[in-house]
Design an enzyme around this catalytic site. Structure first.
Site, PDB file in Angstrom:
ATOM      1  N   HIS A 156       0.830  -1.225   0.000  1.00  0.00           N
ATOM      2  CA  HIS A 156       0.000   0.000   0.000  1.00  0.00           C
ATOM      3  C   HIS A 156       0.858   1.266   0.000  1.00  0.00           C
ATOM      4  O   HIS A 156       0.421   2.308   0.484  1.00  0.00           O
ATOM      5  CB  HIS A 156      -0.936   0.052   1.218  1.00  0.00           C
ATOM      6  N   SER A 277      14.566  21.591 -16.607  1.00  0.00           N
ATOM      7  CA  SER A 277      13.332  22.333 -16.829  1.00  0.00           C
ATOM      8  C   SER A 277      13.670  23.629 -17.554  1.00  0.00           C
ATOM      9  O   SER A 277      14.762  24.175 -17.402  1.00  0.00           O
ATOM     10  CB  SER A 277      12.683  22.626 -15.478  1.00  0.00           C
ATOM     11  N   LYS A 283      15.734  21.696 -11.437  1.00  0.00           N
ATOM     12  CA  LYS A 283      15.075  20.430 -11.778  1.00  0.00           C
ATOM     13  C   LYS A 283      15.979  19.424 -12.479  1.00  0.00           C
ATOM     14  O   LYS A 283      16.819  19.770 -13.285  1.00  0.00           O
ATOM     15  CB  LYS A 283      13.851  20.694 -12.667  1.00  0.00           C
ATOM     16  N   GLU A 290       9.292   8.349 -17.266  1.00  0.00           N
ATOM     17  CA  GLU A 290       7.918   8.837 -17.474  1.00  0.00           C
ATOM     18  C   GLU A 290       7.423   8.497 -18.877  1.00  0.00           C
ATOM     19  O   GLU A 290       6.265   8.111 -19.076  1.00  0.00           O
ATOM     20  CB  GLU A 290       7.853  10.352 -17.266  1.00  0.00           C
TER      21      GLU A 290
END
Ligand code: ARG
Length: 463
Positions: A156, A277, A283, A290
């Site tokens: 979980h 970024s 970043k 992704e």
């Protein structure tokens, strides 16, 4: 360009309809398979006395020259051609004259295309399998490097029990081994030749289908000519296997993304596999992972498109089936692309063992071990479980963790506690004592890694 089938028509195909009908811009990628299949077919026609030896060698020489010229970029695909099959055949006739027109004896584009896709997928499946193996070996190498690194195992997404990073990685290794096995089984079932089924009903010529099958390295021939030209199960099976593989890559990606966040910082991806970024200077984004997660949807879509194309088709061939190729090609390309960046991304990532250990500590992930301790002192598990639950509750309310709660306090909860309880809940011991087969204990993980390495060396088959 006049169509080969123009004979029974009074006027030519409408321009838009012609473009709509044409598949050369995507099926041209099967030129090698198409030409190889045609060579085997011509050799069989000659061996069976259906065409002469001279005609056969003219055809084969012509096909060889076409193949070489496409390979070398000398011959470009004609966008006016209807499909790769028509293109090769008309180019052959251009080169060797009317003899070229004999090639299509005892054959149809229906068995030809069914053959080409099988040959194409057989080649691509091999490449994909070796890409999965490259990933598997990157995973095994990281596991070997971080065999003893302790991290929280989650259920979980809540800290559950301590595991080693190697154990966690081996879970993915098992998935990838199953993926390879699924592809192998799909290829095995696919590896029978449909060539010679012709349009749908077979042929009146005395052909030898087994001869072309063995020339093309098939293990046998398809047994029903109608099924031969209308079956695309093998595409569905392979795309299913690819979808499952992508699902595994996507789950792995999700963990890579989580682990490389500042909240976890279990790993640091190599600069070569991350991006910055355009606005936020700090970043470092895990774009590759992704994208793999995103492209998983695309491969599922390819599978779904294929299933949907096929679901309403009466026997035998229908032009709808031309739509199979773009889905199949897209899935193949996407899977190859994903695996090609995923393996080096895993191989080059830095593992932050200290952060993993820090996250594993102080989170009560040794609570099960404390309950097991009481069980070994003779009380039933459920009773021990309740007692430890109360201890955990006390710790949370009073700012303690199991490691720094005083021995006296433990005694208050249960008189069976002795000083050795602290030994028992040390994370290292929690891991070391997981001696069950397949568990996170060092012996078991060592065995798992050995299994994977032996599998990669072809010494172990699938389970
Ligand atoms: N381009 C076609 C396809 O991909 C080849 C088969 C055409 N057969 C036919 N009977 N029109 O499906």
């Amino acid at each position: 360009m006049e169509k080969m089938w123009a004979g029974r028509f009074n006027k030519s195909l409408n321009r838009l309809a012609d473009d709509f009908n044409s598949s050369i811009h995507f099926d041209s990628r099967m030129y090698r398979q198409d030409i190889t299949g045609s060579m085997a077919h011509a050799a069989m026609l000659s061996a069976k006395g259906i065409i002469s030896k001279e005609d056969c060698s003219a055809i084969i020489d012509g096909l060889e020259s076409i193949l070489a010229d496409i390979d070398n970029g000398v011959l470009l695909f004609d966008s006016e051609a209807e499909d790769i099959h028509m293109f090769v055949e008309s180019e052959l006739t251009k080169r060797i004259g009317d003899v070229g027109k004999k090639l299509h004896t005892a054959r149809s584009r229906n068995d030809q295309v069914a053959l080409d896709i099988r040959l194409y997928l057989r080649d691509e499946a091999k490449k994909i399998t070796s890409l999965i193996k490259a990933l598997l070996s990157a995973v095994a190498e990281q596991a070997l490097k971080h065999r003893d690194a302790i991290m929280p195992g989650y259920t979980h997404l809540q800290r559950a029990q301590p595991v080693t990073f190697a154990h966690h990685l081996m879970a993915y290794a098992m998935m990838f081994i199953r993926d390879i096995s699924r592809i192998e089984v799909a290829v095995k079932r696919m590896n029978v030749s449909p060539l010679g089924a012709c349009a749908l009903a077979g042929t009146t010529y005395d052909t030898d289908r087994n001869m072309t099958a063995s020339a093309l390295d098939f293990s046998g021939i398809t047994l029903n000519s109608m099924d031969s030209v209308s079956d695309r199960d093998f595409c569905v099976e392979l795309l299913s296997a690819f979808s499952i593989l992508m699902m595994h890559l996507s789950r792995f990606s999700e963990e890579i993304i989580l682990w490389s966040s500042w909240e976890f910082k279990f790993i640091e991806l190599d600069d070569g596999y991350t991006t910055g970024s355009s606005i936020m200077p700090q970043k470092k984004n895990p774009d590759m992972a992704e994208l793999v997660r995103g492209k998983t949807g695309r491969v599922y879509g390819d599978l779904m498109a294929l299933l949907t194309i096929l679901k309403g088709l009466p026997l035998a061939y229908n032009k709808d089936m031309q739509e199979d190729k773009e889905s199949v090609f897209d899935a193949v390309d996407t899977v190859k692309q994903c695996l090609s960046v995923f393996a080096p991304m895993i191989a080059t990532m830095t593992v932050c063992e200290d952060n993993m250990l820090k996250a594993a500590k102080d989170g009560f992930i040794n609570a099960t071990d404390l309950a097991d301790y009481l069980v070994r002192k003779g009380i039933p598990f459920r009773t021990a479980y309740k007692c430890v639950g109360e201890i955990v509750g006390y710790c949370i309310n009073n700012g303690f963790v199991l490691e720094n709660l005083s021995f006296e306090k433990y005694k208050e909860f249960n008189s069976l506690f002795e000083e050795d309880l602290f030994d028992c809940i040390s994370l290292q011991n929690c891991v070391n004592r997981r001696i069950s087969e397949g568990g996170t204990g060092p012996e078991s993980v060592k065995k798992q890694i050995e299994y994977v390495l032996e599998f990669l060396n072809d010494k172990k088959s699938f389970y």
